[in-house]
Write a protein that holds these residues in place. Structure first.
Motif, PDB file in Angstrom:
ATOM      1  N   ILE A   1       1.709   9.435   6.479  1.00  0.00           N
ATOM      2  CA  ILE A   1       1.737   8.504   7.624  1.00  0.00           C
ATOM      3  C   ILE A   1       2.946   8.798   8.507  1.00  0.00           C
ATOM      4  O   ILE A   1       2.840   8.859   9.733  1.00  0.00           O
ATOM      5  CB  ILE A   1       1.781   7.030   7.148  1.00  0.00           C
ATOM      6  CG1 ILE A   1       0.532   6.689   6.332  1.00  0.00           C
ATOM      7  CG2 ILE A   1       1.914   6.085   8.336  1.00  0.00           C
ATOM      8  CD1 ILE A   1       0.596   5.349   5.627  1.00  0.00           C
ATOM      9  N   VAL A   2       4.101   9.008   7.873  1.00  0.00           N
ATOM     10  CA  VAL A   2       5.317   9.261   8.671  1.00  0.00           C
ATOM     11  C   VAL A   2       5.170  10.569   9.447  1.00  0.00           C
ATOM     12  O   VAL A   2       5.546  10.644  10.619  1.00  0.00           O
ATOM     13  CB  VAL A   2       6.580   9.258   7.776  1.00  0.00           C
ATOM     14  CG1 VAL A   2       7.812   9.612   8.594  1.00  0.00           C
ATOM     15  CG2 VAL A   2       6.765   7.895   7.123  1.00  0.00           C
ATOM     16  N   THR A   3       4.602  11.586   8.822  1.00  0.00           N
ATOM     17  CA  THR A   3       4.403  12.869   9.511  1.00  0.00           C
ATOM     18  C   THR A   3       3.504  12.674  10.729  1.00  0.00           C
ATOM     19  O   THR A   3       3.778  13.180  11.815  1.00  0.00           O
ATOM     20  CB  THR A   3       3.761  13.889   8.538  1.00  0.00           C
ATOM     21  OG1 THR A   3       4.602  13.975   7.390  1.00  0.00           O
ATOM     22  CG2 THR A   3       3.631  15.261   9.166  1.00  0.00           C
ATOM     23  N   MET A   4       2.447  11.894  10.538  1.00  0.00           N
ATOM     24  CA  MET A   4       1.534  11.595  11.646  1.00  0.00           C
ATOM     25  C   MET A   4       2.288  10.868  12.775  1.00  0.00           C
ATOM     26  O   MET A   4       2.179  11.243  13.943  1.00  0.00           O
ATOM     27  CB  MET A   4       0.392  10.733  11.078  1.00  0.00           C
ATOM     28  CG  MET A   4      -0.698  10.378  12.010  1.00  0.00           C
ATOM     29  SD  MET A   4      -0.745   8.665  12.548  1.00  0.00           S
ATOM     30  CE  MET A   4      -0.741   7.662  11.103  1.00  0.00           C
TER      31      MET A   4
ATOM     32  N   VAL B   1       2.696   7.896   1.991  1.00  0.00           N
ATOM     33  CA  VAL B   1       3.753   7.469   2.900  1.00  0.00           C
ATOM     34  C   VAL B   1       4.238   8.662   3.726  1.00  0.00           C
ATOM     35  O   VAL B   1       4.409   8.570   4.945  1.00  0.00           O
ATOM     36  CB  VAL B   1       4.903   6.824   2.087  1.00  0.00           C
ATOM     37  CG1 VAL B   1       6.175   6.718   2.905  1.00  0.00           C
ATOM     38  CG2 VAL B   1       4.472   5.452   1.576  1.00  0.00           C
ATOM     39  N   LYS B   2       4.421   9.784   3.067  1.00  0.00           N
ATOM     40  CA  LYS B   2       4.860  11.001   3.759  1.00  0.00           C
ATOM     41  C   LYS B   2       3.857  11.386   4.849  1.00  0.00           C
ATOM     42  O   LYS B   2       4.226  11.775   5.950  1.00  0.00           O
ATOM     43  CB  LYS B   2       4.946  12.149   2.741  1.00  0.00           C
ATOM     44  CG  LYS B   2       6.302  12.850   2.716  1.00  0.00           C
ATOM     45  CD  LYS B   2       6.221  14.109   1.892  1.00  0.00           C
ATOM     46  CE  LYS B   2       7.115  13.989   0.671  1.00  0.00           C
ATOM     47  NZ  LYS B   2       6.962  15.108  -0.279  1.00  0.00           N
TER      48      LYS B   2
ATOM     49  N   ASN C   1       0.828  -1.202   0.000  1.00  0.00           N
ATOM     50  CA  ASN C   1       0.000   0.000   0.000  1.00  0.00           C
ATOM     51  C   ASN C   1       0.859   1.248   0.000  1.00  0.00           C
ATOM     52  O   ASN C   1       1.937   1.263   0.574  1.00  0.00           O
ATOM     53  CB  ASN C   1      -0.872   0.046   1.266  1.00  0.00           C
ATOM     54  CG  ASN C   1      -1.977  -0.987   1.255  1.00  0.00           C
ATOM     55  OD1 ASN C   1      -2.872  -0.938   0.421  1.00  0.00           O
ATOM     56  ND2 ASN C   1      -1.895  -1.935   2.159  1.00  0.00           N
ATOM     57  N   GLY C   2       0.340   2.309  -0.600  1.00  0.00           N
ATOM     58  CA  GLY C   2       0.930   3.628  -0.434  1.00  0.00           C
ATOM     59  C   GLY C   2       1.523   4.229  -1.689  1.00  0.00           C
ATOM     60  O   GLY C   2       2.067   3.531  -2.544  1.00  0.00           O
ATOM     61  N   THR C   3       1.385   5.551  -1.765  1.00  0.00           N
ATOM     62  CA  THR C   3       2.087   6.350  -2.766  1.00  0.00           C
ATOM     63  C   THR C   3       3.092   7.199  -1.975  1.00  0.00           C
ATOM     64  O   THR C   3       3.023   7.241  -0.743  1.00  0.00           O
ATOM     65  CB  THR C   3       1.111   7.309  -3.465  1.00  0.00           C
ATOM     66  OG1 THR C   3       0.558   8.169  -2.445  1.00  0.00           O
ATOM     67  CG2 THR C   3      -0.010   6.583  -4.168  1.00  0.00           C
ATOM     68  N   THR C   4       3.977   7.869  -2.667  1.00  0.00           N
ATOM     69  CA  THR C   4       4.941   8.725  -1.967  1.00  0.00           C
ATOM     70  C   THR C   4       4.217   9.700  -1.044  1.00  0.00           C
ATOM     71  O   THR C   4       4.613   9.881   0.107  1.00  0.00           O
ATOM     72  CB  THR C   4       5.778   9.514  -2.991  1.00  0.00           C
ATOM     73  OG1 THR C   4       6.293   8.584  -3.935  1.00  0.00           O
ATOM     74  CG2 THR C   4       6.930  10.239  -2.325  1.00  0.00           C
ATOM     75  N   GLU C   5       3.149  10.296  -1.556  1.00  0.00           N
ATOM     76  CA  GLU C   5       2.402  11.278  -0.755  1.00  0.00           C
ATOM     77  C   GLU C   5       1.774  10.643   0.476  1.00  0.00           C
ATOM     78  O   GLU C   5       1.825  11.191   1.573  1.00  0.00           O
ATOM     79  CB  GLU C   5       1.305  11.941  -1.618  1.00  0.00           C
ATOM     80  CG  GLU C   5       1.838  12.999  -2.574  1.00  0.00           C
ATOM     81  CD  GLU C   5       2.837  13.953  -1.907  1.00  0.00           C
ATOM     82  OE1 GLU C   5       2.496  14.523  -0.852  1.00  0.00           O
ATOM     83  OE2 GLU C   5       3.972  14.095  -2.411  1.00  0.00           O
TER      84      GLU C   5
ATOM     85  N   SER D   1      14.610   7.658   6.160  1.00  0.00           N
ATOM     86  CA  SER D   1      15.215   8.998   6.202  1.00  0.00           C
ATOM     87  C   SER D   1      14.288  10.032   6.863  1.00  0.00           C
ATOM     88  O   SER D   1      14.756  11.015   7.423  1.00  0.00           O
ATOM     89  CB  SER D   1      15.583   9.461   4.794  1.00  0.00           C
ATOM     90  OG  SER D   1      14.405   9.724   4.057  1.00  0.00           O
ATOM     91  N   LEU D   2      12.970   9.779   6.798  1.00  0.00           N
ATOM     92  CA  LEU D   2      12.022  10.754   7.367  1.00  0.00           C
ATOM     93  C   LEU D   2      11.621  10.428   8.802  1.00  0.00           C
ATOM     94  O   LEU D   2      11.207  11.300   9.556  1.00  0.00           O
ATOM     95  CB  LEU D   2      10.726  10.772   6.537  1.00  0.00           C
ATOM     96  CG  LEU D   2      10.766  11.262   5.108  1.00  0.00           C
ATOM     97  CD1 LEU D   2       9.363  11.182   4.517  1.00  0.00           C
ATOM     98  CD2 LEU D   2      11.284  12.690   5.032  1.00  0.00           C
TER      99      LEU D   2
END
Ligand code: PGA
Length: 252
Positions: free
Chosen positions: A23-26, A20-21, A14-18, A54-55
């Motif tokens: 979820i990681v931000t959350m 994924v970003k 699952n996931g697109t770059t956006e 990296s994020l």
């Protein structure tokens, strides 16, 4: 020593770059118990591993969802354990039921993968679990014991293994095992480890539950004495994953 609570998030395919970003931000913003209390590992698809690493906040780790059974080479489409080590990916999920059933990974093949990944220095979330048909025919323990034996036959040091009990009928179905059902199999698996590996390994190995864990059912499951954490699929993509991480405090 107490077993540290472990929460894995299996993002599957699952996931697109956006996304994924997002979820990681959350996750990066979330207030969760300290890493003395809970170990958190998220497992994005291979292609996002470096990006997520990296994020991601430094107290959470990343896992691959699979790796090749031995040293890399002419194995088109595969990713080797050495490559994961080279990228600084510390964990790998092996033997997930979706790979066992859809990709026909046998117990022996999974045992070989676990052994090879450990030999390269990876830590392994090794999955076992019965189908509905197997549960209904009364063979749950025989099935998970055979799956665990195929791993223990090839593994001498369990320090870097987390065992995930994931009944196939509970995965992605919304039909979670009851706390009593989970506790029963976890306790039997711990006894199996005691009788077939050692008392020390039985006592120290984390046995985590997976299959329709969510923010609403995690606390009651976490309260079971032999449930040492979770492997979470669907809910690991949502904010309720934070609540699941927080259920670690039930153990305190
Ligand atoms: P689920 O998946 O939480 O969506 O049931 C669990 C898993 O497959 O690890």
């Amino acid at each position: 020593m107490a077993r540290k609570f472990f929460v894995g998030g299996n993002w599957k395919c699952n996931g697109t770059t956006e996304e994924v970003k997002k979820i990681v931000t959350m996750l990066n913003k979330a207030e969760v118990p300290s890493d003395d209390v809970v170990e958190v590992v998220v497992s994005p698809p291979f292609i996002f591993l470096s990006f997520v690493k990296s994020l991601m906040r430094s107290d959470f780790e990343v896992a691959a969802q699979n790796c090749w059974v031995r040293k890399g080479g002419a194995f088109t489409g595969e990713i080797s354990a050495e490559m994961l080590v080279n990228l600084g990916i510390p964990w790998v999920i092996l033997g997930h039921s979706e790979r066992r059933s859809l990709l026909k990974e046998s117990d022996e093949f999974v045992g070989d993968k676990v052994s090879y990944a450990l030999s390269q220095g990876l830590k392994v979330i090794a999955c076992v679990g019965e189908t509905l048909e197997q549960r209904e025919s009364g063979s749950t323990m025989a099935v998970v014991a055979a799956q665990t034996k195929a791993i223990s036959d090839k593994v001498s040091n369990w320090t870097n293994v987390v065992l995930a009990y994931e009944p196939v009928w509970a995965i992605g179905t919304g039909k979670v095992a009851t706390p009593a059902q989970a506790q029963e199999v976890h306790s039997d698996l711990r006894k199996w480890l005691k009788d077939n590996v050692s008392a020390e390994v039985a006592e120290s190995t984390r046995i985590i539950y997976g299959g329709s864990v969510n923010g609403a059912n995690c606390k009651e499951l976490a309260a079971q004495p032999d449930v040492d954490g979770f492997l979470v699929g669907g809910a690991s993509l949502k904010p309720e994953f934070i609540d699941i991480i927080k259920s670690a405090t039930v153990k305190q």
